[in-house]
Design an enzyme around this catalytic site. Structure first.
Site, short mmCIF file in Angstrom:
data_model
loop_
_atom_site.label_atom_id
_atom_site.label_comp_id
_atom_site.label_asym_id
_atom_site.label_seq_id
_atom_site.Cartn_x
_atom_site.Cartn_y
_atom_site.Cartn_z
N ASP A 113 0.87 -1.18 0.00
CA ASP A 113 0.00 0.00 0.00
C ASP A 113 0.90 1.22 0.00
O ASP A 113 2.01 1.19 0.53
CB ASP A 113 -0.90 0.00 1.25
CG ASP A 113 -2.15 0.85 1.06
OD1 ASP A 113 -3.26 0.27 1.06
OD2 ASP A 113 -2.01 2.08 0.92
N ASN A 138 -9.20 1.39 -3.61
CA ASN A 138 -10.52 1.98 -3.44
C ASN A 138 -11.08 2.46 -4.79
O ASN A 138 -10.33 2.91 -5.65
CB ASN A 138 -10.49 3.12 -2.42
CG ASN A 138 -9.17 3.88 -2.42
OD1 ASN A 138 -8.12 3.32 -2.70
ND2 ASN A 138 -9.25 5.16 -2.15
N SER A 159 -11.13 -5.24 -6.39
CA SER A 159 -12.00 -4.09 -6.16
C SER A 159 -13.32 -4.30 -6.88
O SER A 159 -13.39 -5.06 -7.85
CB SER A 159 -11.37 -2.81 -6.73
OG SER A 159 -10.11 -2.56 -6.19
N PHE A 202 -17.02 -10.65 -1.54
CA PHE A 202 -18.38 -10.55 -0.97
C PHE A 202 -18.38 -10.47 0.56
O PHE A 202 -19.44 -10.52 1.18
CB PHE A 202 -19.22 -11.74 -1.42
CG PHE A 202 -19.48 -11.76 -2.91
CD1 PHE A 202 -20.48 -10.96 -3.46
CD2 PHE A 202 -18.71 -12.54 -3.76
CE1 PHE A 202 -20.71 -10.95 -4.83
CE2 PHE A 202 -18.94 -12.54 -5.13
CZ PHE A 202 -19.95 -11.74 -5.67
N LEU A 222 -29.04 -6.58 -1.98
CA LEU A 222 -29.03 -6.56 -0.51
C LEU A 222 -29.55 -5.21 -0.01
O LEU A 222 -30.39 -5.15 0.90
CB LEU A 222 -27.61 -6.81 0.01
CG LEU A 222 -27.07 -8.23 -0.16
CD1 LEU A 222 -25.58 -8.30 0.12
CD2 LEU A 222 -27.82 -9.20 0.75
N CYS A 231 -19.78 0.80 0.55
CA CYS A 231 -20.06 0.23 -0.77
C CYS A 231 -21.49 0.30 -1.27
O CYS A 231 -21.70 0.54 -2.46
CB CYS A 231 -19.60 -1.22 -0.77
SG CYS A 231 -17.81 -1.31 -0.62
#
Ligand code: NAD
Ligand code: UGA
Length: 484
Positions: free
Chosen positions: A62, A116, A156, A187, A252, A301
């Protein structure tokens, strides 16, 4: 290429096969995995892969030095139940955290990209489309620093057909290298990430329908095959995989907005949302999960992925489909503002100068994450009404302070719930932390101003008991219990 093929072959042992591969083809057979992006997904996902696949070396990189330092320390950068143990088992053995992105790209044959992908805030598609700048930057670093073929895995969440753009960028390299782009969306949910990763409902892997695409797909299947039953590893074409991730989140979120919309109707009709959800959920075609009424869904998200879906539908000339999904976000916003309006109305139409104890700031229980938490919007609306807030959360106060840094008004953060409630007119429960149920409400009632109110935005508490203690109780989608 012929020159490359003539290069020294080397042997790599896999669980199933003994391969002899030329170096140019290293990416297809290599057992070093790189993950670019050590966030909520990259960190836990790679920790579980390293834990379950000791024959692979996993490097997580990162550009955020502080984050990497934390991954290397005893205090991990994210709070996630069970994660410390998994990281401790693998770290230093076959799991490594680093800021050296270039070395990682050179070493690994399989590169997961877990950066991201927020909603775009500028230019074309602002407020809806996904901002792919971080993702594209990683593709360009890969081209610049790769010395051999690679499998690049989209971890991602990305708009459908991103893999095509990525493949074009990667194949534009002038070194004669081949890159295969695989879609392997994640997920897991925060708070249950470790269990979700160790025992997933499914692992989805999408690949191009070419011989080299299928070969790359098999390499990713081989990784998950270490612990996920084969029937739960679903392979598809790459576009179905990309779209399934967006749509799974949209479905969802749609359930939550559906049930939240009905909670408003319950309050008008004396029906009880808990009974309605339970009765609906007993139908095996509907299922019982994700029918909990709330102040709205949060998290980094759901909103961004639905907005991205809306943008895609508009882009492909499907305005009716776009409007359908956009309504899910509108109901979510409505539910949070409805909650605030109810507080103001019930507390005699004014909360100016009144202290309100906010119980819970994280977007859900068992995480310190506050991204898109409904608590942010509710707190800001309460502050606009000139209420004074005392905010308590077991894990999220640091993030809450960042979220409200530029907000005007009187608010403070309190790690002790009893101190947060002292002198308050009202408690607003915004996160479903189980430990809130075990608080001594008699003691809380004693330290609060009277009449004392509780607005339970998660239907978490024992409302009858609270009423008997003297509270005026306002749950969601259920009858209020008021002494007034
Ligand atoms: P995050 O912001 O926590 O982590 C992303 C990391 O990528 C950051 O630490 C950032 O510094 C790093 N990064 C960005 N560009 C980089 C670059 N060029 N080089 C090196 N590092 C770079 O995000 P997240 O929550 O882990 O989400 C990542 C992706 O996974 C998103 O697309 C998201 O939609 C998806 N996703 C998230 C969840 C979740 O629960 N948070 C679940 C499933 C999927
Ligand atoms: C969600 C999905 O569940 C994951 O499958 C997905 O990988 C992830 O998004 C992602 O792509 O980021 P997450 O946001 O971590 O995971 O957590 P959820 O458990 O889905 O909760 C999301 C929000 O919905 C929370 O604010 C939660 O409180 C709320 N919620 C959930 C309800 O209001 N009611 C419910 O019945 C369930």
């Amino acid at each position: 290429m012929a020159g490359k093929l003539a290069k020294t072959c080397y042997l790599i042992f896999s669980r199933k096969t003994l391969y002899a591969e030329p170096k140019g083809n290293k990416g297809i057979m290599d057992k070093t995995i790189l993950c670019i992006g050590a966030g909520y997904v990259g960190g836990p996902t790679m920790a579980v892969i390293a834990d379950k696949c000791p024959d692979y070396k996993v490097i997580v990189v990162d550009m955020n030095q502080a984050r990497i330092k934390a991954w290397q320390s005893d205090k991990l950068p994210i709070y996630e139940p069970g994660l410390d143990e998994v990281v401790k088992r693998a770290r230093g053995r076959n799991l490594f955290f680093s800021t050296d992105v270039i070395a990682g790209i050179k070493e690994a044959g399989i590169i997961f990209v877990s950066v991201n992908t927020p909603t775009k805030t500028f230019g074309e598609g602002a407020g809806r489309a996904a901002d792919l700048q971080f993702w594209e930057k990683t593709a360009r670093s890969i081209i610049e620093h790769a010395d051999d073929d690679k499998i690049v895995v989209e971890k991602s969440t990305l708009p459908v057909r991103t893999a095509q753009a990525m493949h074009r960028i990667l194949q534009s390299n002038t070194k004669g290298l081949n890159f295969e782009v695989i879609s392997n969306p994640e997920f897991m949910a925060e708070g249950t990430a470790v269990g979700d990763l160790q025992n997933p409902d499914r692992v989805l892997i999408g690949a191009m329908e070419t011989p080299s695409g299928q070969k790359a797909l098999q390499r990713i299947v081989d990784i998950y095959d270490h612990w996920v039953p084969r029937e739960k590893i679903k392979t598809t074409n790459v576009w179905s995989s990309e779209l399934s991730k967006l749509v799974s989140n949209a479905m969802l979120a749609q359930r939550i907005s559906s049930v939240n919309s009905i909670s408003a109707l319950c309050e008008k009709t004396d029906a009880n949302i808990l009974e309605v959800s339970s009765a609906m959920g007993m139908d095996s075609r509907i299922g019982s999960k994700f029918l909990r009424a709330s102040i709205g869904f949060g998290g980094s998200c759901f909103k961004k992925d639905i907005l991205n879906l809306v943008y895609l539908c508009e882009h492909y000339g499907l305005p009716e489909v776009a409007a359908y999904w956009e309504q899910v976000v509108k109901i979510n916003d409505y539910q949070a503002s409805r909650f605030v309006r109810n507080i103001v109305k019930r507390m005699f139409n004014t909360i100016a100068g009144k202290k309100i104890a906010i119980f819970g700031f994280a977007f859900k229980a068992d995480t310190g994450d506050t991204r898109e938490s409904p608590a942010i919007y509710i707190s800001k609306m309460l502050l606009e009404e000139r209420a004074e807030l005392s905010i308590h959360d077991p894990e999220a106060l640091e993030n809450a302070a960042i979220d409200l840094a530029d907000t005007e008004g009187k608010f403070a953060f309190e790690s002790d719930p009893y101190k947060a409630a002292a002198g308050a007119h009202c408690i607003a429960v915004l996160t479903e932390w189980k430990q809130f149920r075990d608080l001594d409400f008699k003691k809380l009632f004693a330290v609060m101003e009277k009449p004392a109110f509780i607005f339970d935005g998660r239907n978490l508490l024992d409302h009858q008991k609270l009423f008997e203690l003297g509270f005026n109780v306002f749950p969601l989608g259920q009858k209020s219990l008021s002494h007034l």
